[in-house]
Design a protein around this motif. Structure first.
Motif, mmCIF file in Angstrom:
data_model
loop_
_atom_site.group_PDB
_atom_site.id
_atom_site.type_symbol
_atom_site.label_atom_id
_atom_site.label_comp_id
_atom_site.label_asym_id
_atom_site.label_seq_id
_atom_site.Cartn_x
_atom_site.Cartn_y
_atom_site.Cartn_z
ATOM 1 N N ARG A 125 74.171 46.441 43.057
ATOM 2 C CA ARG A 125 73.603 46.945 41.957
ATOM 3 C C ARG A 125 71.869 46.888 42.054
ATOM 4 N NH1 ARG A 125 72.138 44.508 36.506
ATOM 5 N NH2 ARG A 125 71.999 46.136 34.942
ATOM 6 N N VAL A 126 71.425 45.648 42.290
ATOM 7 C CA VAL A 126 69.958 45.586 42.333
ATOM 8 C C VAL A 126 69.372 46.479 43.535
ATOM 9 C CG1 VAL A 126 68.095 44.068 43.266
ATOM 10 C CG2 VAL A 126 69.891 43.247 41.405
ATOM 11 N N ALA A 127 70.165 46.460 44.672
ATOM 12 C CA ALA A 127 69.696 47.439 45.629
ATOM 13 C C ALA A 127 69.399 48.920 45.348
ATOM 14 C CB ALA A 127 70.479 46.986 46.973
ATOM 15 N N PHE A 128 70.458 49.542 44.438
ATOM 16 C CA PHE A 128 70.566 50.736 44.168
ATOM 17 C C PHE A 128 69.505 50.948 43.096
ATOM 18 C CE2 PHE A 128 72.022 53.621 40.811
ATOM 19 C CZ PHE A 128 72.307 54.722 41.626
ATOM 20 N N LEU A 129 69.221 50.297 42.235
ATOM 21 C CA LEU A 129 68.137 50.361 41.268
ATOM 22 C C LEU A 129 66.780 50.111 41.775
ATOM 23 C CD1 LEU A 129 69.799 48.338 38.192
ATOM 24 C CD2 LEU A 129 69.722 51.189 38.624
ATOM 25 N N SER A 130 66.734 49.479 42.798
ATOM 26 C CA SER A 130 65.358 49.306 43.503
ATOM 27 C C SER A 130 65.190 50.469 44.282
ATOM 28 C CB SER A 130 65.215 48.042 44.378
ATOM 29 O OG SER A 130 65.386 46.929 43.725
#
Length: 138
Positions: A125-130
Motif C-alpha cells: 500500500r505504501v509503495a503504491f501510494l508513494s
C-alpha cells in the motif's frame, strides 16, 4: 485441513475480532480493514487482502495501472489489482486492492504467516501510494 477454520481461530486467539462474510473472514488491524478469502476448491490457497485502498476513475486509471505494475514487479508475494464492487443501489465502483497470496502447506503456522502478510500488505500500500505521488509530481 480446514484453513478457513484455522484462520478464524488464529485471528480470534490473537484478539483481531474476526467475523464471517459471504466470501471469507473480515477483521481490522490498526484501523485497516483486511479480508481473508476462503477458497472451497483449494484448501491450501491462502489469500489475505487489503480492500479498496484507492478509488479508480476515468481520470486516474492509466496512472494507477502504471503504478500498480511498478509495485507488482518490485514486491514479492504481493499483488495489486483493481476490483469492481457494487453498492446497495447497483452502482459499481472500482478500486485498487492489495493481495498477499501463497500456497500454504498442510500444517501452516499462521503465527508466522499472518503478521508477515499484514506487513507486506502495508508495504504494498505504501509503495503504491508513494509511486502514485511520484508520478503525479512529474
Amino acid at each position: 485441513m480446514d484453513l478457513n477454520k484455522l484462520m478464524m481461530d488464529f485471528l480470534a486467539e490473537e484478539g483481531f475480532r474476526p467475523h464471517e462474510t459471504p466470501f471469507g473472514i473480515a477483521f481490522k488491524n490498526e484501523g485497516i480493514n483486511y479480508l481473508y478469502f476462503k477458497d472451497d476448491e483449494d484448501e491450501q490457497y491462502f489469500r489475505l487482502m487489503m480492500p479498496a485502498i484507492f478509488e479508480v476513475t476515468e481520470d486516474n486509471e492509466e496512472m494507477i495501472l502504471r503504478a500498480m505494475n511498478d509495485v507488482n514487479g518490485s514486491i514479492k508475494v504481493v499483488k495489486l489489482y483493481t476490483m469492481d464492487m457494487e453498492d446497495e443501489e447497483g452502482k459499481t465502483d472500482t478500486s485498487v486492492w492489495v493481495a498477499f497470496e501463497i500456497l500454504a502447506d498442510t500444517t501452516p503456522e499462521l503465527k508466522d504467516i499472518v503478521p508477515r502478510a499484514i506487513s507486506l500488505l502495508k508495504g504494498g500500500r505504501v509503495a503504491f501510494l508513494s509511486r502514485l505521488e511520484e508520478m503525479a509530481n512529474h
